[in-house]
Design a protein around this motif. Structure first.
Motif, mmCIF file in Angstrom:
data_model
loop_
_atom_site.group_PDB
_atom_site.id
_atom_site.type_symbol
_atom_site.label_atom_id
_atom_site.label_comp_id
_atom_site.label_asym_id
_atom_site.label_seq_id
_atom_site.Cartn_x
_atom_site.Cartn_y
_atom_site.Cartn_z
ATOM 1 N N SER A 11 14.042 43.380 63.755
ATOM 2 C CA SER A 11 14.249 44.808 63.528
ATOM 3 C C SER A 11 14.534 45.476 64.870
ATOM 4 C CB SER A 11 13.017 45.424 62.868
ATOM 5 O OG SER A 11 13.226 46.793 62.599
ATOM 6 N N LYS A 12 15.826 45.710 65.128
ATOM 7 C CA LYS A 12 16.233 46.283 66.412
ATOM 8 C C LYS A 12 17.025 47.561 66.192
ATOM 9 C CE LYS A 12 17.811 42.146 67.163
ATOM 10 N NZ LYS A 12 18.446 40.910 67.653
ATOM 11 N N ASN A 13 16.817 48.517 67.060
ATOM 12 C CA ASN A 13 17.581 49.761 67.012
ATOM 13 C C ASN A 13 18.883 49.562 67.800
ATOM 14 O OD1 ASN A 13 18.608 52.453 67.616
ATOM 15 N ND2 ASN A 13 16.638 53.209 66.862
ATOM 16 N N VAL A 14 20.000 49.710 67.111
ATOM 17 C CA VAL A 14 21.305 49.466 67.744
ATOM 18 C C VAL A 14 22.154 50.729 67.765
ATOM 19 C CG1 VAL A 14 21.311 46.998 67.235
ATOM 20 C CG2 VAL A 14 22.246 48.609 65.547
ATOM 21 N N ALA A 15 21.504 51.871 67.704
ATOM 22 C CA ALA A 15 22.232 53.140 67.662
ATOM 23 C C ALA A 15 23.128 53.323 68.884
ATOM 24 C CB ALA A 15 21.243 54.307 67.550
ATOM 25 N N ASP A 16 22.652 52.874 70.045
ATOM 26 C CA ASP A 16 23.441 53.042 71.276
ATOM 27 C C ASP A 16 24.750 52.249 71.214
ATOM 28 O OD1 ASP A 16 21.470 54.659 72.235
ATOM 29 O OD2 ASP A 16 20.612 53.186 73.611
ATOM 30 N N VAL A 17 24.674 51.032 70.704
ATOM 31 C CA VAL A 17 25.888 50.205 70.605
ATOM 32 C C VAL A 17 26.860 50.813 69.599
ATOM 33 C CG1 VAL A 17 26.796 47.891 70.167
ATOM 34 C CG2 VAL A 17 24.515 48.163 71.157
ATOM 35 N N ILE A 18 26.340 51.280 68.484
ATOM 36 C CA ILE A 18 27.200 51.907 67.471
ATOM 37 C C ILE A 18 27.869 53.151 68.045
ATOM 38 C CG2 ILE A 18 27.192 53.084 65.234
ATOM 39 C CD1 ILE A 18 24.919 51.209 64.398
ATOM 40 N N ALA A 19 27.122 53.920 68.814
ATOM 41 C CA ALA A 19 27.694 55.117 69.453
ATOM 42 C C ALA A 19 28.826 54.735 70.403
ATOM 43 C CB ALA A 19 26.603 55.883 70.198
ATOM 44 N N GLN A 20 28.674 53.634 71.122
ATOM 45 C CA GLN A 20 29.730 53.175 72.024
ATOM 46 C C GLN A 20 30.981 52.764 71.242
ATOM 47 O OE1 GLN A 20 27.310 50.198 74.286
ATOM 48 N NE2 GLN A 20 28.178 51.211 76.082
ATOM 49 N N LEU A 21 30.782 52.107 70.098
ATOM 50 C CA LEU A 21 31.922 51.708 69.274
ATOM 51 C C LEU A 21 32.659 52.940 68.742
ATOM 52 C CD1 LEU A 21 30.379 48.739 67.239
ATOM 53 C CD2 LEU A 21 31.912 48.621 69.206
ATOM 54 N N ASN A 78 28.617 47.675 56.333
ATOM 55 C CA ASN A 78 27.461 48.554 56.475
ATOM 56 C C ASN A 78 26.490 48.035 57.536
ATOM 57 O OD1 ASN A 78 28.451 50.068 54.201
ATOM 58 N ND2 ASN A 78 27.663 48.428 52.897
ATOM 59 N N ILE A 79 25.707 48.950 58.097
ATOM 60 C CA ILE A 79 24.721 48.575 59.108
ATOM 61 C C ILE A 79 23.586 49.584 59.099
ATOM 62 C CG2 ILE A 79 25.830 49.857 60.995
ATOM 63 C CD1 ILE A 79 25.088 47.502 62.858
ATOM 64 N N ASP A 80 22.370 49.087 59.289
ATOM 65 C CA ASP A 80 21.198 49.949 59.465
ATOM 66 C C ASP A 80 20.932 50.006 60.961
ATOM 67 O OD1 ASP A 80 18.728 51.152 59.672
ATOM 68 O OD2 ASP A 80 17.804 50.029 58.029
ATOM 69 N N GLU A 81 21.254 51.113 61.587
ATOM 70 C CA GLU A 81 21.176 51.182 63.053
ATOM 71 C C GLU A 81 19.758 51.072 63.584
ATOM 72 O OE1 GLU A 81 21.018 55.957 64.013
ATOM 73 O OE2 GLU A 81 22.988 54.968 63.971
ATOM 74 N N LYS A 82 18.765 51.300 62.729
ATOM 75 C CA LYS A 82 17.376 51.216 63.185
ATOM 76 C C LYS A 82 16.743 49.850 62.907
ATOM 77 C CE LYS A 82 16.524 56.159 62.559
ATOM 78 N NZ LYS A 82 15.707 57.198 61.861
ATOM 79 N N ASN A 83 17.411 49.040 62.110
ATOM 80 C CA ASN A 83 16.845 47.737 61.733
ATOM 81 C C ASN A 83 17.929 46.668 61.703
ATOM 82 O OD1 ASN A 83 13.903 48.353 60.918
ATOM 83 N ND2 ASN A 83 15.065 49.886 59.774
ATOM 84 N N PHE A 84 18.404 46.289 62.876
ATOM 85 C CA PHE A 84 19.417 45.236 62.958
ATOM 86 C C PHE A 84 18.703 43.887 62.904
ATOM 87 C CE2 PHE A 84 22.490 42.497 65.204
ATOM 88 C CZ PHE A 84 23.587 42.709 64.368
#
Length: 510
Positions: A198-208, A218-224
């Motif tokens: 369970s990893k937060n990947v919001a920063d990477v998604i924001a970069q994309l 689909n992706i759950d940015e708080k639970n990768f």
């Protein structure tokens, strides 16, 4: 003399001999490039998984005192083109020699050869030290042989690498336990939860998003949930051995509406990114089996070993033996387009809805969902293999062309005319009903061939056999079905073909 070493996103092998020592005159280069995110449209989880894994790998290199130049996707100095990137670093850091590891995709192999011709410094290429085989070992093995039978290759690999062998004989006194790996899952044994993170990947998604990288899925940015470091990959491997291996083989080919992963290891991304090697995976599983023979049967572990030591190495060998022509083959002359529901999962066919929706939600489906549901439907509806290839290459987290292309264009779509498979992997709804519970809650009836509620797989199956009957006339493995087709009532076949044409002409209504 200063040396530049390139590490691609699927070359995250921390045990490579390059890394056995540090050298102040060696610089490692890694980059997240639009060249790689854009050559096909990828699932967002796939892009995130590779970027996170690359960043973790670079961090590990730095912790070992290696010099690393790393470009993130949003870096202003990132040219997003491999040739421009290498030329830029050579000039900026006064590089005297360029080194790289053999890429596993033909397009990158050709690009790097071209780059080495254009740069004005010495260059050298190295093996990735990942696979059991060399690039052309399969080609040499099958030299002068008409049939490229995987079983023959698999037995050679078992003997050569002494896997599940007792002297010259296979453990269990037979080579292949495939017939024991075909149970339908009916809740006979509980399925442990999949090992996830369970990893937060919001920063990477924001970069994309900032870089305007086009993705889908689909992706759950708080639970990768996917492993993105070697340490996490080893945890997944251990979890497979201790919790899933015991029943892996039994339900290897099963599908179930309530179980996305069943007993599958979900280690393919870990291996295809090279965070784990196939040998360490096989050795770990086999060692665990020998320590627990009273609790685990040989059919469970042999089925797993066959996938990696046999099939994985086999398709890689086919890829390098047949490229680049292989990527253009369309022997069955199929030209239809993918329907919209491949991108939404919105279809009344329950098996397709479950398999595609899972693919869009998880960037994952197991091999039977890929082959006998989505691939089967794609072939029965005679979709262009280019379209099917691009979808599979984009949607799955483990999809890299060397493994995707032979599996899809060869085994799934039979577009290679039988180089890889001796017959097309098509079926009516009866096979899906036999191996899953999808049909019990479907809008359509698995027993009907051409009525209003007839299972589209039934209708399309017989239509496909009739459409391609001349092509399969001399295929011995298709003989029984061709004879059944000849004996079919002409009026019934006519109704089937009318219904099939209606389905193919309006796929999104089904």
């Amino acid at each position: 003399m200063k040396t530049l070493r390139l590490i691609l996103g699927d070359q995250l092998n921390i045990n490579h001999s390059w890394l056995s020592k540090t050298d102040d005159d060696v610089v490692y280069l890694m980059a997240e490039m639009r060249q790689e995110t854009d050559y096909v449209k990828h699932h967002i989880q796939k892009v995130v998984a590779f970027f996170l894994s690359m960043r973790n790998f670079a961090t590990t290199l730095k912790s070992k005192n290696q010099q690393v130049i790393y470009f993130e996707i949003t870096d202003e100095n990132n040219p997003h083109d491999l040739e421009k990137l290498i030329s830029q670093i050579i000039q900026q850091h006064k590089i005297s020699k360029f080194e790289y590891q053999l890429p596993d995709e033909f397009r990158l192999d050709e690009q790097l050869k071209s780059i080495c011709k254009n740069i004005k410094i010495e260059s050298e290429v190295f093996d990735t030290e990942h696979f059991y085989t060399t690039r052309y070992e399969l080609k040499d093995f099958f030299e002068a042989k008409k049939m490229l039978l995987m079983e023959n290759f698999y037995r050679m690999m078992r003997k050569k690498h002494e896997v599940l062998m007792r002297g010259s004989q296979p453990v269990g006194d037979q080579w292949n336990f495939d017939h024991d790996n075909r149970l339908k899952y009916k809740g006979q044994v509980p399925i442990p939860d999949a090992k996830i993170f369970s990893k937060n990947v919001a920063d990477v998604i924001a970069q994309l998003e900032k870089s305007e990288v086009k993705t889908f899925g689909n992706i759950d940015e708080k639970n990768f949930v996917w492993p993105t470091s070697r340490e996490e990959c080893l945890v997944v491997l251990d979890y497979f051995c201790t919790h899933l291996l015991k029943h892996f083989g039994d339900y290897e080919d099963a599908s179930h509406t309530d179980e996305k992963f069943l007993f599958h290891s979900r280690l393919s991304f870990a291996m295809n990114s090279k965070m784990l090697s196939p040998k360490e995976v096989v050795d770990t599983v086999v060692d665990y089996y020998f320590k627990n023979e009273d609790d685990i049967t040989i059919s469970q572990v042999e089925g797993f070993v066959r996938q990696i030591l046999g099939w994985r190495e086999y398709v890689r060998g086919i890829y390098w033996k047949q490229m680049p022509e292989y990527a253009t083959l369309n022997k069955l002359e199929n030209y239809n387009k993918l329907p919209n529901f491949y991108w939404t999962g919105k279809t009344k066919m329950n098996c397709m809805q479950k398999a595609i929706s899972q693919s869009l939600d998880e960037a994952y489906a197991h091999h039977i969902q890929r082959l006998m549901i989505i691939g089967n439907f794609s072939l029965l509806t005679q979709m262009h293999p280019d379209e099917v290839d691009a979808w599979y290459l984009g949607v799955y987290i483990d999809a890299i062309e060397w493994v995707e292309l032979p599996n899809v264009r060869g085994m799934s779509q039979y577009a290679d005319g039988g180089i890889l498979a001796t017959k097309p992997y098509v079926s009516s709804g009866s096979y899906i009903n036999k191996m899953s519970n999808y049909c019990t809650s479907c809008h359509y009836s698995v027993k009907d061939k051409f009525g209003e509620k007839a299972c589209p797989f039934n209708t399309l199956y017989w239509n496909f056999l009739d459409e391609k009957k001349e092509y399969f006339a001399n295929n011995q493995r298709m003989g029984m079905m061709m004879n059944m087709l000849k004996k079919m009532n002409p009026e019934e076949l006519y109704k089937i073909k009318v219904k099939a044409n209606a389905i193919i002409g309006d796929l999104d209504s089904y």
